[in-house]
Design a protein around this motif. Sequence first.
Motif, short mmCIF file in Angstrom:
data_model
loop_
_atom_site.label_atom_id
_atom_site.label_comp_id
_atom_site.label_asym_id
_atom_site.label_seq_id
_atom_site.Cartn_x
_atom_site.Cartn_y
_atom_site.Cartn_z
N PRO A 103 -43.58 -23.86 -30.70
CA PRO A 103 -43.62 -24.25 -32.12
C PRO A 103 -42.27 -24.23 -32.82
N GLU A 104 -41.33 -23.43 -32.31
CA GLU A 104 -39.98 -23.38 -32.89
C GLU A 104 -38.94 -23.81 -31.88
N GLY A 105 -39.38 -24.47 -30.82
CA GLY A 105 -38.44 -24.84 -29.77
C GLY A 105 -37.97 -23.63 -29.00
N HIS A 106 -36.85 -23.78 -28.32
CA HIS A 106 -36.27 -22.68 -27.56
C HIS A 106 -34.79 -22.95 -27.35
N GLU A 107 -34.12 -22.00 -26.70
CA GLU A 107 -32.69 -22.16 -26.44
C GLU A 107 -32.44 -23.35 -25.51
N PRO A 108 -31.24 -23.90 -25.53
CA PRO A 108 -30.11 -23.56 -26.39
C PRO A 108 -30.30 -24.03 -27.83
N GLN A 109 -29.91 -23.15 -28.74
CA GLN A 109 -30.01 -23.47 -30.16
C GLN A 109 -29.16 -24.69 -30.50
N GLY A 110 -29.67 -25.48 -31.42
CA GLY A 110 -28.98 -26.69 -31.82
C GLY A 110 -29.30 -27.88 -30.94
N ILE A 111 -30.06 -27.64 -29.86
CA ILE A 111 -30.44 -28.74 -28.96
C ILE A 111 -31.96 -28.80 -28.83
N THR A 173 -25.70 -35.92 -18.87
CA THR A 173 -25.53 -37.21 -19.55
C THR A 173 -26.68 -37.52 -20.49
N SER A 174 -27.70 -36.63 -20.57
CA SER A 174 -28.83 -36.86 -21.46
C SER A 174 -28.37 -36.94 -22.91
N PRO A 175 -29.07 -37.72 -23.74
CA PRO A 175 -28.64 -37.92 -25.13
C PRO A 175 -28.42 -36.63 -25.92
N GLU A 176 -29.29 -35.62 -25.71
CA GLU A 176 -29.19 -34.40 -26.52
C GLU A 176 -27.93 -33.60 -26.23
N PHE A 177 -27.28 -33.85 -25.10
CA PHE A 177 -26.01 -33.19 -24.80
C PHE A 177 -24.81 -34.05 -25.17
N ASN A 178 -25.07 -35.15 -25.83
CA ASN A 178 -24.00 -36.09 -26.19
C ASN A 178 -24.12 -36.57 -27.63
N GLY A 179 -24.44 -35.60 -28.51
CA GLY A 179 -24.40 -35.87 -29.93
C GLY A 179 -25.60 -36.54 -30.52
N GLN A 180 -26.65 -36.77 -29.72
CA GLN A 180 -27.85 -37.41 -30.24
C GLN A 180 -28.99 -36.39 -30.36
N PRO A 181 -29.93 -36.62 -31.28
CA PRO A 181 -31.01 -35.65 -31.45
C PRO A 181 -31.94 -35.62 -30.24
#
Length: 254
Positions: A103-111, A173-181
């Motif tokens: 429900p609140e996601g998980h680590e890593p924070q911000g991703i 190379t996934s979007p979430e590790f390259n500045g995308q939500p």
Amino acid sequence: MRAHFNSACFSGCVEEESQTRAATQAENQPLTETFTSESIALGDGIVYSWVTLDAEGNPSAIGVNFTELAISGLPEEVAEYTLPLPEEASATAFNHIGLDWNPEGHEPQGIYDHPHFDVHFYMRSPEERDKITATEEDMANLSKEPDPEFIPKGYVPIPGGVPRMGAHWIDPTSPEFNGQPFEETLIYGFYDGEMVFIEPMVTIDFLKTKPELTKPLKLPENYPTEAYYPTDYSIRYDEKMEAYTVTLEGMTLR
């Protein structure tokens, strides 16, 4: 992938176990038949697993379906819903599916700190998963890398591991590790040098867009045991069924 869960296997059901949907013959497509598991409660709806067999009786896809109502009324705490696969899926590499609600996601924070589902397609039984402790004594097994031929192309491990899961491997190379939500992604899991699961992850917000997504998996050169393995994964919304589906498809004998 997640930091920690309280396991909760729901036993209530609203459908008969291993019911069969009618086989359909679409134009220019081979005859297929789909078998489903017993359904269990999820939020205000239900969820169940399934396997589709082709005209020769070989598995072509496995997945989970959950009704549109299932993404409302979800618990406020993390939970795992364990779904056995129909017996007709026995030729695949997979034993069962763990649908994990964060429900609140998980680590890593911000991703990955967004409400989402982790859909673990496990290659080991729940009893075998219990042996994955992720304790200090278990670190050698968690950190053991598979032989290069068994590593999906481009994937790298992240430190540590999760009890009953193992070490998580990501595609940098996934979007979430390259500045995308973060909307959806694909994780692999390993333990003691062997693949344990394939894990599509998907946010509630992305599901609400009623997606029609199919992507190729990044695959290893080889697998340690002969079975049917997927080449693609899909996240879709079915207007007629009013349900979401997360699928491993393009099953190929390897």
